[in-house]
Write an enzyme that holds these catalytic residues in place. Structure first.
Site, PDB file in Angstrom:
ATOM      1  N   LYS A 128      -1.871   0.864   5.219  1.00 18.40           N
ATOM      2  CA  LYS A 128      -1.210   0.360   4.377  1.00 18.40           C
ATOM      3  C   LYS A 128      -2.119  -0.673   3.403  1.00 18.40           C
ATOM      4  O   LYS A 128      -1.544  -0.963   2.443  1.00 18.40           O
ATOM      5  CB  LYS A 128       0.055  -0.584   4.870  1.00 18.40           C
ATOM      6  N   TYR A 144      -2.154   1.155  11.467  1.00 17.22           N
ATOM      7  CA  TYR A 144      -1.233   0.874  10.526  1.00 17.22           C
ATOM      8  C   TYR A 144      -1.374   0.115   9.356  1.00 17.22           C
ATOM      9  O   TYR A 144      -1.299   0.448   8.178  1.00 17.22           O
ATOM     10  CB  TYR A 144       0.067   0.779  11.211  1.00 17.22           C
TER      11      TYR A 144
END
Length: 304
Positions: free
Chosen positions: A170, A166
Site C-alpha cells: 500500500k 500489506y
C-alpha cells in the site's frame, strides 16, 4: 437513477464486489457513471473465487436504472489491465476513471512471513494497480483527461503490526499514485490516493474482530464503506480537477489531508561528516523531531 457529478462517465472499479469497492461502484452509478464492476469474489486472503459477487453489484445497479457490467479478471495477471480497459471501451465506448481498490491481506509476524505470502500480497495489491493503471494511462493521455483513484492504507502511511507485506504494497500504491500525478499532469490526467480508516472487511481480518456478533460486524463494515465512497466518487469526477498527487484520509465523518515525506530538519557540518560527529550531533539535534514508532491507534486517538 439521477445523473449528477459523473453523468456520462465510465469508470472501472476493482474489488467492487464487497465493502468500499461495492459502495463506491453503487454511488458512482447513482451519480450517473457507467461502471465496470471487477471482482473475482475471493476471500480476504485471496483464496477461492465467486463470479456472482461482481454480478450481484451489477444487478443492483441495473435495478436502480444504472449501467454496469461484471468482470472477474484477475488483476494480479499481467494482461488483466488490458482486458478491463477493453471491456469498458467495448461496453460503453469510453473510459474516464480508474479506482484501484482491490486488495488482499495475509498477515504474519515478519520473522514468520514466507516469500510466497509476501509475493502474493504484492502481486494483487501493488502489481494489480500497476497493470490496470498501465493499460489505462495511454488512453487517458490520448484523450487528455482521466482520473486515477488508488486505495492506500494507514497500515502503510503510519504503521501496523504483522502486516509488512500489506503495508509495503500500500505504500507502493501511494508512490505509484504520486508518480502518475507528476508524469501525467501535463496531459490533463490526475492521480490521488484515498486512505480509509474505517471498520471494513480488511480491518475485521486484521484485528480479529471476526469473533464479534456477525450482524454488528456487517453493519459497521457497511457504515465504514459508505463513509469512504463519497470521497472516491468525488476524486473520480471533474469536480476535483484541482486536486492531484494527494493522499486524503477518511475516518467516519472526518476527512483529512496527509502530509507527504519532506525534510523536516537539516544539519550542516562544514568539514563533512564522520561517524564520530554523527554520534555527537545527530540524535541530540534531532531528538525532538524524530517520528515515534507508532501505530494507527496511537495517532488517531479521538472518537468520531
Amino acid at each position: 437513477m439521477t445523473s449528477s457529478h459523473l453523468s456520462g462517465r465510465v469508470v472501472i472499479v476493482t474489488g467492487a464486489g464487497r465493502g468500499i469497492g461495492r459502495e463506491s461502484a453503487l454511488l458512482m452509478a447513482a451519480e450517473g457513471a457507467s461502471v465496470v464492476v471487477n471482482d473475482m469474489g475471493t476471500a480476504l486472503d485471496g483464496d477461492g473465487a465467486d463470479a456472482s459477487v461482481a454480478q450481484s453489484v451489477v444487478d443492483e445497479i441495473a435495478a436502480h436504472g444504472g449501467k454496469a457490467i461484471a468482470s472477474s479478471a484477475d488483476i494480479s495477471k499481467t494482461d488483466s489491465g488490458a482486458q478491463l480497459v477493453a471491456a469498458a471501451l467495448d461496453a460503453f465506448g469510453r473510459l474516464d476513471a480508474i479506482v484501484n481498490n482491490a486488495g488482499i491481506m495475509r498477515g504474519a509476524p515478519f520473522c514468520e512471513m514466507d516469500a510466497d505470502t509476501w509475493d502474493l500480497v504484492l502481486r494483487v495489491n501493488l502489481s494489480g494497480a500497476f497493470h490496470l493503471s498501465r493499460a489505462a494511462a495511454p488512453y487517458f493521455v490520448q484523450q487528455r483527461s482521466g482520473a486515477f483513484v488508488h486505495l492506500t492504507s494507514t497500515a502503510a502511511l503510519i504503521g501496523s503490526m504483522n502486516q509488512a507485506n500489506y503495508a509495503a504494497s500500500k505504500n507502493g500504491v501511494a508512490a505509484l499514485s504520486r508518480s502518475l500525478a507528476i508524469e501525467l499532469e501535463a496531459h490533463g490526467v490526475r492521480s490521488n490516493c484515498v486512505s480509509p480508516l474505517a471498520f471494513s472487511r480488511m480491518t475485521t481480518g486484521a484485528t480479529g474482530r471476526s469473533e464479534e456478533d456477525p450482524v454488528v460486524v456487517k453493519q459497521r463494515e457497511a457504515e465504514g464503506a459508505a463513509a469512504v465512497a463519497p470521497l472516491v466518487a468525488y476524486l473520480a469526477s471533474d469536480a476535483s480537477r484541482d486536486i492531484n498527487g494527494q493522499i486524503i484520509g477518511v475516518r467516519g465523518k472526518e476527512v483529512h489531508l496527509y502530509s507527504q515525506p519532506r525534510p523536516v530538519r537539516t544539519l550542516h557540518e562544514s568539514d563533512g561528516w564522520t561517524v564520530d560527529k554523527m554520534v555527537q550531533k545527530l540524535a541530540p539535534s534531532w531528538r525532538s523531531s524524530l517520528t515515534p514508532v507508532e501505530r494507527t491507534r496511537d495517532v488517531f486517538t479521538w472518537d468520531v
